[in-house]
Design a protein around this motif. Structure first.
Motif, PDB file in Angstrom:
ATOM      1  N   SER A 333      42.718  35.985  43.133  1.00 37.80           N
ATOM      2  CA  SER A 333      43.034  36.588  42.601  1.00 37.80           C
ATOM      3  C   SER A 333      43.693  37.882  42.195  1.00 37.80           C
ATOM      4  N   ASP A 334      44.906  36.448  41.383  1.00 35.82           N
ATOM      5  CA  ASP A 334      46.504  36.858  40.943  1.00 35.82           C
ATOM      6  C   ASP A 334      45.960  36.004  39.496  1.00 35.82           C
ATOM      7  N   LEU A 335      47.899  35.863  39.044  1.00 32.08           N
ATOM      8  CA  LEU A 335      47.916  35.057  37.565  1.00 32.08           C
ATOM      9  C   LEU A 335      49.329  34.522  38.088  1.00 32.08           C
ATOM     10  N   THR A 336      48.691  33.592  39.204  1.00 31.01           N
ATOM     11  CA  THR A 336      49.616  32.166  39.680  1.00 31.01           C
ATOM     12  C   THR A 336      48.943  31.149  38.767  1.00 31.01           C
ATOM     13  N   SER A 337      50.125  30.166  38.492  1.00 32.47           N
ATOM     14  CA  SER A 337      49.922  29.436  37.382  1.00 32.47           C
ATOM     15  C   SER A 337      49.944  28.407  37.518  1.00 32.47           C
ATOM     16  N   GLY A 338      49.106  27.643  37.887  1.00 36.17           N
ATOM     17  CA  GLY A 338      49.074  25.815  38.475  1.00 36.17           C
ATOM     18  C   GLY A 338      49.940  25.138  37.993  1.00 36.17           C
ATOM     19  N   SER A 339      50.763  25.785  36.933  1.00 32.09           N
ATOM     20  CA  SER A 339      52.217  23.790  36.221  1.00 32.09           C
ATOM     21  C   SER A 339      53.098  25.718  36.383  1.00 32.09           C
ATOM     22  N   THR A 340      54.139  25.255  36.821  1.00 34.63           N
ATOM     23  CA  THR A 340      55.184  26.080  37.023  1.00 34.63           C
ATOM     24  C   THR A 340      56.260  26.205  36.098  1.00 34.63           C
ATOM     25  N   TYR A 341      55.299  25.611  34.770  1.00 33.38           N
ATOM     26  CA  TYR A 341      56.457  26.038  33.564  1.00 33.38           C
ATOM     27  C   TYR A 341      56.185  27.561  33.206  1.00 33.38           C
ATOM     28  N   GLY A 342      54.883  27.586  33.102  1.00 32.77           N
ATOM     29  CA  GLY A 342      54.346  29.055  32.589  1.00 32.77           C
ATOM     30  C   GLY A 342      54.021  30.011  33.586  1.00 32.77           C
ATOM     31  N   LYS A 343      53.922  31.143  33.116  1.00 28.09           N
ATOM     32  CA  LYS A 343      54.243  32.237  34.009  1.00 28.09           C
ATOM     33  C   LYS A 343      52.803  33.542  33.071  1.00 28.09           C
ATOM     34  N   ALA A 344      51.809  33.966  33.520  1.00 30.96           N
ATOM     35  CA  ALA A 344      51.241  35.078  33.453  1.00 30.96           C
ATOM     36  C   ALA A 344      51.791  37.029  33.871  1.00 30.96           C
ATOM     37  N   GLU A 345      51.136  37.320  33.574  1.00 31.92           N
ATOM     38  CA  GLU A 345      51.440  38.767  33.462  1.00 31.92           C
ATOM     39  C   GLU A 345      50.573  39.750  33.578  1.00 31.92           C
ATOM     40  N   GLY A 346      49.940  40.994  34.144  1.00 29.26           N
ATOM     41  CA  GLY A 346      48.972  41.864  33.134  1.00 29.26           C
ATOM     42  C   GLY A 346      48.959  41.897  34.980  1.00 29.26           C
ATOM     43  N   THR A 347      47.452  42.802  34.350  1.00 23.22           N
ATOM     44  CA  THR A 347      46.356  43.628  35.198  1.00 23.22           C
ATOM     45  C   THR A 347      45.045  43.534  34.963  1.00 23.22           C
ATOM     46  N   PRO A 348      44.211  42.229  34.615  1.00 20.07           N
ATOM     47  CA  PRO A 348      43.186  41.999  34.099  1.00 20.07           C
ATOM     48  C   PRO A 348      42.311  42.471  35.378  1.00 20.07           C
ATOM     49  N   GLU A 349      40.611  42.673  35.711  1.00 15.23           N
ATOM     50  CA  GLU A 349      39.791  42.802  37.451  1.00 15.23           C
ATOM     51  C   GLU A 349      39.878  41.747  37.582  1.00 15.23           C
ATOM     52  N   PHE A 350      40.152  41.211  39.458  1.00 10.27           N
ATOM     53  CA  PHE A 350      39.881  40.044  39.489  1.00 10.27           C
ATOM     54  C   PHE A 350      38.145  40.504  39.891  1.00 10.27           C
ATOM     55  N   VAL A 351      37.054  38.664  40.216  1.00 14.68           N
ATOM     56  CA  VAL A 351      36.274  39.777  40.691  1.00 14.68           C
ATOM     57  C   VAL A 351      35.376  38.014  40.260  1.00 14.68           C
ATOM     58  N   THR A 352      34.070  38.230  41.020  1.00 16.93           N
ATOM     59  CA  THR A 352      33.425  37.304  41.109  1.00 16.93           C
ATOM     60  C   THR A 352      32.407  37.704  40.497  1.00 16.93           C
ATOM     61  N   GLU A 353      32.188  36.398  38.949  1.00 19.84           N
ATOM     62  CA  GLU A 353      30.465  36.329  38.264  1.00 19.84           C
ATOM     63  C   GLU A 353      30.069  34.809  38.939  1.00 19.84           C
ATOM     64  N   ASP A 354      28.687  35.074  38.772  1.00 13.24           N
ATOM     65  CA  ASP A 354      27.745  33.578  39.350  1.00 13.24           C
ATOM     66  C   ASP A 354      28.033  33.244  39.840  1.00 13.24           C
ATOM     67  N   GLY A 355      29.311  33.120  40.967  1.00 10.61           N
ATOM     68  CA  GLY A 355      29.444  32.600  42.209  1.00 10.61           C
ATOM     69  C   GLY A 355      31.404  31.562  41.847  1.00 10.61           C
ATOM     70  N   GLU A 356      32.380  32.743  40.654  1.00 11.57           N
ATOM     71  CA  GLU A 356      32.970  31.686  40.035  1.00 11.57           C
ATOM     72  C   GLU A 356      33.989  33.059  40.129  1.00 11.57           C
ATOM     73  N   ALA A 357      35.155  33.181  40.935  1.00 11.76           N
ATOM     74  CA  ALA A 357      36.302  34.035  40.847  1.00 11.76           C
ATOM     75  C   ALA A 357      36.775  33.607  39.537  1.00 11.76           C
ATOM     76  N   CYS A 358      37.138  35.152  39.109  1.00  5.88           N
ATOM     77  CA  CYS A 358      37.877  34.793  37.495  1.00  5.88           C
ATOM     78  C   CYS A 358      38.419  36.385  37.108  1.00  5.88           C
ATOM     79  N   VAL A 359      38.532  36.607  36.005  1.00  2.00           N
ATOM     80  CA  VAL A 359      39.383  37.662  35.579  1.00  2.00           C
ATOM     81  C   VAL A 359      38.237  38.213  34.481  1.00  2.00           C
ATOM     82  N   GLN A 360      38.461  40.060  34.809  1.00  4.69           N
ATOM     83  CA  GLN A 360      37.112  40.909  34.018  1.00  4.69           C
ATOM     84  C   GLN A 360      37.932  41.650  32.469  1.00  4.69           C
ATOM     85  N   PHE A 361      37.917  41.184  31.555  1.00  2.00           N
ATOM     86  CA  PHE A 361      38.689  42.072  30.286  1.00  2.00           C
ATOM     87  C   PHE A 361      37.568  43.478  29.789  1.00  2.00           C
TER      88      PHE A 361
END
Length: 989
Positions: A333-361
């Motif tokens: 439920s955050d925007l942490t990148s698995g690659s240390t090269y890049g980063k993401a910023e924003g305020t998407p909605e963190f949800v669970t959809e069909d069992g998937e932890a994901c974001v909703q726009f």
């Protein structure tokens, strides 16, 4: 103009940049009265050039100052000197201007460039749907003590759905060094560019008010209604641009709604070559940007400028070996990148959809995600290729941008788009890769499953875009867009938005978003030149640990493991690579050209020089071919053989006709392939001067379209013979000639052939239809003269060469073809077969310029081509032709006049427009050539371009040429000293 108030300051300057306080104002003076500056108040007998009054909020102009007393014109030591650059200076109040456009009219080449009087300001300059260019005759090279300063007034414009327009300063090579990019009619500075890169960060700089309603009468004041766009001083921009020899650039724009000052640094040395104004408007009169009062100086100081100290660059983040720029799984439920090269910023909605932890726009800006590198800089700048992978579940059919990257945050303009992105709408996805200038290229598209998760992989290779959905390949399109060049140095990247209109924010769910810095398909590419294969290929066996399988469209030529079998003819085979990555099967096709022996032989060239016969290019270096080269005389006697070498020579060859042959074979193909070139060994003609045969001016007189001779001893400075009168006059056909070509024949004779056409005579009876009718109902003949000494010429003869349904026979030229033992004569014609829709180049052969073989098509394209000229050097022919659709000159090469012509890839003049009538000649005694191009669109006659490597085709404009008139489409022929002297005696220098 504002009053001069108590407490303000009178200042003076010698360069208009650095100001010295003279004194404080102690008595208020109303506008319209002069501020008197007595000599006694000027310290050190200083001779200032400029004066101004200033206070914290307002400023007058220098016109309201009066000088009292006697002032010295002495400039103290150390003060700058100023030189006006008149070629860039214009208030547009005269009948002519620096851009060559008369007030209220179009330029002669048909481009709309408009200048019109305004009630308040007089004439201003307005570029409309064209590029107006003013170029210096000799570019200015700034020393480390020089500063280029330009000031001008810009009137803000407005246009609904207007296109971008620009003001640009360019260097001597045509590179942009300082520019303003404006949206629509110019109501915003969309970009401010230094050294070709946008240095304006954040939102655009406003010039005029935003539209409060529906009244749009134009910022330039052509319409008088009292809406906010009508010109007032408060809504005009005053722009000042300074560029010094150390590369420091400052661009300031004051007035309007917002002021700005931007600085940057160029790489020294710095040159100034031209200024360009570009417009692209729906309306030619209202609501557009206009320019006035261009004033340019070169200011020279006593001390050198120092380049601005560049900011210490931020240490870039470390890129993982996998090339993974950013990896977002949203599991925590955050925007942490698995690659240390890049980063993401924003305020998407963190949800669970069909069992998937994901974001909703949610379709608003609140849920967008911004992507940068770990330091907050551009994530994608510098990439030529990339791969984007994500899972997406659509929930609506509204427009959604799941991924988007652009050069900056500025709003896009329809058909002028610059971005890459994944657009989802109507249950489909479209991968757009745009760097547009008037139209949109094709995009890779595919269908998505609605209300279900879709696995999407987008692969952007250097030359194409591929789309995979749910493990299946669905689309691939070619793309010529250079991603790195288009995105530039300050690109932006987003998930869930674009910079169309108000953003076009996304709806739906996303998971497992990853960007790689390369095309996964590029890892499949064999490490070889696939256009010229002569030996076995090593095919990649895995990609990221995943096995690759290969198939071939022709196992007889290339097997699936890369074994190559060569034949006599060149064959193209398609190799297909397949690899499964993350559950998706990726497929890539490669067209592989296996070079046949016949094609290898076709690269052979031979030529003679000073009793030596040279040959080269017998086979590609390093290939397993066996070759030998042999030379035979006219009686088929073998004079020499050279084995297994790709270049060499035969020396001490007597004068005469010879055949040089190349034979080639290999262990796979014992059959011998051969090719022969015919050459002539003869004494080298010592040429020391030049003869230029041409016509003159712009059809203002019947004598303009006749044969003129001009001579030069250095190939640069030209003098017209015969007192400036024609040397030869046509009394046949249309009784006028254009485009003369002069040729030194193989038998010692000289020939002139020319277009049978007089536009002057036609205008007397056909008026404005003269040019059109000359193409569809013109002459099918050429005019021919011959001479034995360049002085005494035969009577003009009219010889029909064109096909019977030709509408014209333009710009004939000739070249001797040793393979046929005749002259190949070629010209441009329109024919009735296609309703005279385009010009094609035709050819015919002759031995005497009296009888000709039937005409046949020589050059045909989708567009018109005219004005072809050919020159030979070291056994290779180089051909220059005018492409009518672009009004530019193309360059091609071939080993045989009747062979396969290919573009000279490094040729650098192909983007220049407005030129025709190419004429090329070798400089006597030097390994250099001059290409003359008729700058007909500006009625300026010939412009010279020179090169010391004809094979490369990299030409530089020469500045040290002079012509004593406006020479038009003709030919330069090197001549001997005796020939030069005979011409001068006969016709007078």
């Amino acid at each position: 103009m504002a009053d001069r108030m108590i407490g303000g300051t009178v200042q003076a300057s010698n360069d208009g940049i650095t100001w010295t306080d003279l004194y404080k104002v102690t008595t208020a003076l109303p506008s319209g009265e002069y501020t008197t500056i007595p000599a006694s108040e000027l310290a050190d007998n200083h001779a200032y050039r400029y004066y101004r009054y200033t206070n914290p909020t307002e400023m007058t102009n220098i016109a309201e100052f009066a000088l009292e007393g006697t002032f010295s014109d002495y400039i103290p030591e150390g003060d700058p000197t100023i030189t006006d650059l008149e070629e860039f200076t214009d208030n547009f109040e005269g009948t002519e201007n620096i851009f060559g456009a008369a007030a209220g009219t179009l330029t002669e080449d048909g481009n709309q460039i408009y200048a019109s009087g305004l009630d308040r300001y007089g004439n201003v300059f307005v570029p409309v749907k064209a590029t107006a260019s003013a170029a210096l005759a000799e570019p200015v090279e700034l020393t480390d003590k020089d500063m280029f300063r330009m000031t001008f007034t810009m009137f803000a414009g407005w246009e609904n759905n207007g296109r971008d327009n620009t003001f640009a300063i360019k260097d001597k090579d045509g590179n942009e060094i300082a520019a303003l990019y404006m949206t629509g009619g110019g109501y915003n500075f969309n970009q401010i560019r230094i050294g070709g890169s946008n240095v304006l960060s954040g939102t655009p700089v406003s010039q005029s008010r935003s539209n409060p309603g529906t009244t749009k009468a134009g910022a330039n004041g052509w319409n008088a209604s009292g809406q906010p766009y009508v010109n007032t001083v408060g809504y005009n921009k005053t722009v000042e641009i300074t560029i010094d020899g150390a590369g420091n650039v400052t661009i300031s724009a004051t007035g309007g709604l917002e002021d700005t000052t931007i600085s940057g640094t160029l790489t020294a040395p710095v040159s100034i070559g031209s200024i360009e104004l570009t417009g692209s408007y729906n309306s030619a009169r209202e609501r557009v940007v206009s320019y006035d009062n261009l004033d340019v100086d070169i200011i020279t100081y006593s001390s050198s400028f120092e380049p601005d100290e560049p900011e210490e660059p931020t240490t870039p983040p470390v890129l993982p070996e996998s090339g993974n720029l950013i990896s977002l799984d949203f599991d925590n439920s955050d925007l942490t990148s698995g690659s240390t090269y890049g980063k993401a910023e924003g305020t998407p909605e963190f949800v669970t959809e069909d069992g998937e932890a994901c974001v909703q726009f949610d379709g608003t800006s609140a849920t967008q995600i911004t992507l940068t590198d770990a330091n907050g800089n551009s994530l994608l700048t510098g990439l030529d290729e990339l791969t984007v992978s994500f899972k997406y579940k659509p929930v609506a059919t509204t427009t959604s941008w799941m991924f988007y990257a652009a050069p900056d945050n500025n709003t896009q303009t329809n058909n002028q788009e610059k971005y890459i992105g994944a657009l989802v709408k109507d249950n489909g996805i479209q991968i757009e890769r745009y760097n547009n200038s008037g139209s949109r290229p094709a995009s890779a598209t595919g269908a998505l499953n609605s209300n279900e998760w879709n696995d999407v992989i987008i692969i952007m290779s250097e030359g194409d875009v591929s789309l995979y959905i749910n493990g299946e390949f669905v689309s691939q399109v070619d793309s010529s867009v250079d991603i790195s060049d288009m995105l530039g140095a300050n690109s932006v990247a987003y998930i869930g938005r674009a910079n169309w209109g108000t953003g076009e924010y996304a709806t739906g769910y996303m998971d497992d978003f990853v960007i790689y810095d390369h095309s996964l398909l590029s890892d499949l590419t064999p490490d070889a030149d696939l256009t010229n294969v002569t030996s076995d290929l090593t095919l990649p066996s895995e990609v990221s640990g995943n096995a690759v399988t290969w198939t071939s469209s022709d196992e007889q030529v290339i097997t699936s493991n890369g074994k190559v079998t060569r034949g006599a003819e060149t064959v193209t085979v398609t190799l297909t690579a397949k690899v499964t990555v993350n559950g998706t099967e990726l497929t890539r096709n490669f067209d592989v050209t296996v070079l046949g022996l016949a094609a290898a032989v076709d690269s052979f060239t031979a030529y003679a020089e000073n009793g030596t016969v040279y040959y080269t290019g017998a086979y590609p270096e390093g290939t397993p071919y066996d070759t030998y080269v042999a030379i035979h005389d006219a009686n088929d006697k073998l004079l020499g053989v050279s084995m297994n070498t790709d270049s060499g020579s035969f020396t001490s060859i007597p004068d005469g006709e010879y055949e040089v042959s190349c034979y080639i074979w290999d262990d796979q193909n014992p059959q011998v392939n051969a090719i022969t070139k015919k050459i002539t060994v003869e004494p080298q003609l010592e040429t020391t001067a030049y003869l230029f045969a041409h016509f003159m001016n712009t059809e203002g007189d019947a004598d303009d379209e006749q044969i003129y001779f001009s001579v030069s001893e250095d190939g640069q400075n030209w003098t017209t013979l015969n007192g400036g009168a024609p040397v030869l006059t046509s009394n046949v056909g249309e009784k006028g000639v254009r485009d003369p070509y002069i040729l030194r024949g193989e038998d010692g004779k000289y020939f002139i052939i020319a277009t049978d056409l007089s536009i002057y005579n036609r205008k007397q009876t056909q008026g404005s239809n003269a040019w059109g009718l000359s193409q569809t109902a013109g002459s099918q003949s050429i005019v021919v003269w011959e001479s034995s000494d360049l002085v005494d010429w035969s009577e003009a003869s009219l010889v029909k060469v064109a096909v019977d349904n030709a509408g014209c026979t333009w710009a004939p030229e000739a070249v001797y073809d040793p393979e046929k033992g005749m002259y190949m004569v070629f010209w441009a014609s329109k024919v009735s077969d296609d309703d005279y829709s385009k010009q094609c180049v035709y050819r015919s052969y002759t031995a005497d310029f009296k009888t000709f073989t039937p005409a046949e098509v020589y050059i045909e394209d989708d567009v018109s081509n005219i004005d072809t000229t050919i020159i030979e050097h070291e056994g290779i022919y180089y051909r220059f032709t005018k492409n009518e659709s672009r009004s530019s000159i193309i360059m091609e090469k071939s080993n045989f006049l009747d062979g396969n012509w290919t573009p000279v890839e490094t040729y650098n003049l192909g983007d220049m427009t407005g030129y025709e009538g190419p004429a090329i000649y070798k400089i006597n005694g030097e390994n250099s050539w001059c290409l003359l191009l008729d700058y007909y669109s500006r009625s300026q006659g010939y412009k010279p371009f020179v090169t010391d490597d004809l094979a490369e085709g990299i030409f530089t404009q020469a500045a040290d040429f002079s012509f004593d008139g406006t020479y038009r489409h003709g030919t330069v022929m090197p001549i001997t000293e005796a020939e030069y002297n005979a011409l001068v005696v006969q016709y007078g220098a």
